[in-house]
Design an enzyme around this catalytic site. Structure first.
Site, mmCIF file in Angstrom:
data_model
loop_
_atom_site.group_PDB
_atom_site.id
_atom_site.type_symbol
_atom_site.label_atom_id
_atom_site.label_comp_id
_atom_site.label_asym_id
_atom_site.label_seq_id
_atom_site.Cartn_x
_atom_site.Cartn_y
_atom_site.Cartn_z
ATOM 1 N N LYS A 81 0.854 -1.189 0.000
ATOM 2 C CA LYS A 81 0.000 0.000 0.000
ATOM 3 C C LYS A 81 0.893 1.243 0.000
ATOM 4 O O LYS A 81 1.690 1.452 0.921
ATOM 5 C CB LYS A 81 -0.925 0.033 1.206
ATOM 6 C CG LYS A 81 -1.826 1.274 1.219
ATOM 7 C CD LYS A 81 -2.508 1.462 2.550
ATOM 8 C CE LYS A 81 -3.125 2.861 2.596
ATOM 9 N NZ LYS A 81 -3.607 3.209 3.946
ATOM 10 N N GLY B 76 -11.069 7.981 7.005
ATOM 11 C CA GLY B 76 -12.209 8.821 7.336
ATOM 12 C C GLY B 76 -13.430 8.100 7.869
ATOM 13 O O GLY B 76 -14.346 8.735 8.397
ATOM 14 N N GLY C 269 -8.069 9.395 10.107
ATOM 15 C CA GLY C 269 -8.299 9.496 11.538
ATOM 16 C C GLY C 269 -9.369 10.479 11.963
ATOM 17 O O GLY C 269 -9.596 10.672 13.152
ATOM 18 N N THR D 21 -8.409 3.549 12.604
ATOM 19 C CA THR D 21 -8.776 4.343 13.772
ATOM 20 C C THR D 21 -10.202 4.082 14.235
ATOM 21 O O THR D 21 -10.471 4.039 15.446
ATOM 22 C CB THR D 21 -8.590 5.842 13.467
ATOM 23 O OG1 THR D 21 -7.283 6.051 12.938
ATOM 24 C CG2 THR D 21 -8.762 6.683 14.716
#
Length: 261
Positions: A102, A190, A163, A212
């Protein structure tokens, strides 16, 4: 639904929920949350997590063995193309030639918004080096098309800032990217709660990546299970095809013919 698999770089995955490994209280909680999420692709920040760089410290690979999970090394914390390339060359060495990665090149430490010129530059180099690149990017259809043209195997536009937990702020741009892409589109960054993941999948995304939203939930393991269900429900809703929206056009949900008078 059993044959509705996510295909990335020729490999089939039953789960469309990809998860990260940062911000958990310890490796044990990380594994417990990942099991609850049912995820198969696990992304690891090479600059922040030990996967063998430091032989004196516990390695994440002891908790998440590569023979059971697809480890997806990422370049979190990189701000230039050169740094990102160096980081993934190290990851390939640590993971015995593993080539699915990634890529993320950040623009600034405040917003963690992607630096697209550097991202494009890094993607070109990595593809030439033989990597299969999944790439974090802005929700710009033109940039997404350029990355696909370079040879990236998955496009990963942000839903909102990393986050932030703000959810999908621009569904129209995401839909443009989905409609034009011939490789998987995976929302990255997000997502805050299960409904955000469901909306992403209902739009037609091929998957959702998050960290997160699970790790900083009051109960990360419970949230991981909720995210699993949300991704599955959103995917099924997309495949089913929602009813059309109608303004001021009431339609009885029960038949109106053959009523008893």
């Amino acid at each position: 639904m059993n044959n509705d698999t996510l295909i990335i770089a020729g490999q089939a995955y039953a789960s469309r929920l990809l998860v990260g490994t940062g911000k958990y209280k310890d490796f044990a909680q990380t594994r417990e949350a990942i099991d609850a999420a049912g995820s198969q692709i696990i992304t690891v920040a090479i600059r922040r997590t030990n996967i063998g760089q430091d032989a004196s410290q516990p390695s994440l690979l002891e908790v998440l063995p590569p023979d059971k999970f697809t480890i997806l090394p990422n370049t979190a914390g990189c701000y230039t193309a050169d740094d990102a390339v160096r980081t993934l060359l190290l990851a390939r060495e640590l993971l015995d030639g593993h080539d699915l990665v990634k890529l993320e090149v950040l623009g600034d430490p405040n917003t963690l918004f992607p630096h697209m010129p550097e991202t494009l530059k890094a993607a070109e180099t990595l593809v030439k080096e033989g990597f299969k690149v999944m790439v974090y990017c802005s929700d710009d259809p033109i940039q997404a098309k350029l990355l696909e043209g370079i040879g990236c195997v998955a496009i990963m536009p942000l839903a909102s800032l990393i986050g932030s937990g703000m959810g999908i702020l621009n569904p129209w741009n995401l839909k443009l990217i989905i409609d034009q892409s011939k490789v998987p589109v995976i929302v990255d960054a997000g997502v805050g709660t299960a409904s955000d993941a469901a909306v992403a999948m209902e739009l037609g995304c091929d998957g959702v990546l998050m960290n997160t939203a699970i790790a900083l939930a009051k109960n990360p393991v419970l949230m991981a299970g909720a995210m699993k269900k949300a991704v599955e429900a959103g995917r099924e809703a997309f495949l089913a095809g929602r009813m059309p929206k109608k303004l001021y056009a009431a339609t009885p949900s029960s038949p109106t013919t053959g009523m008893i008078s």
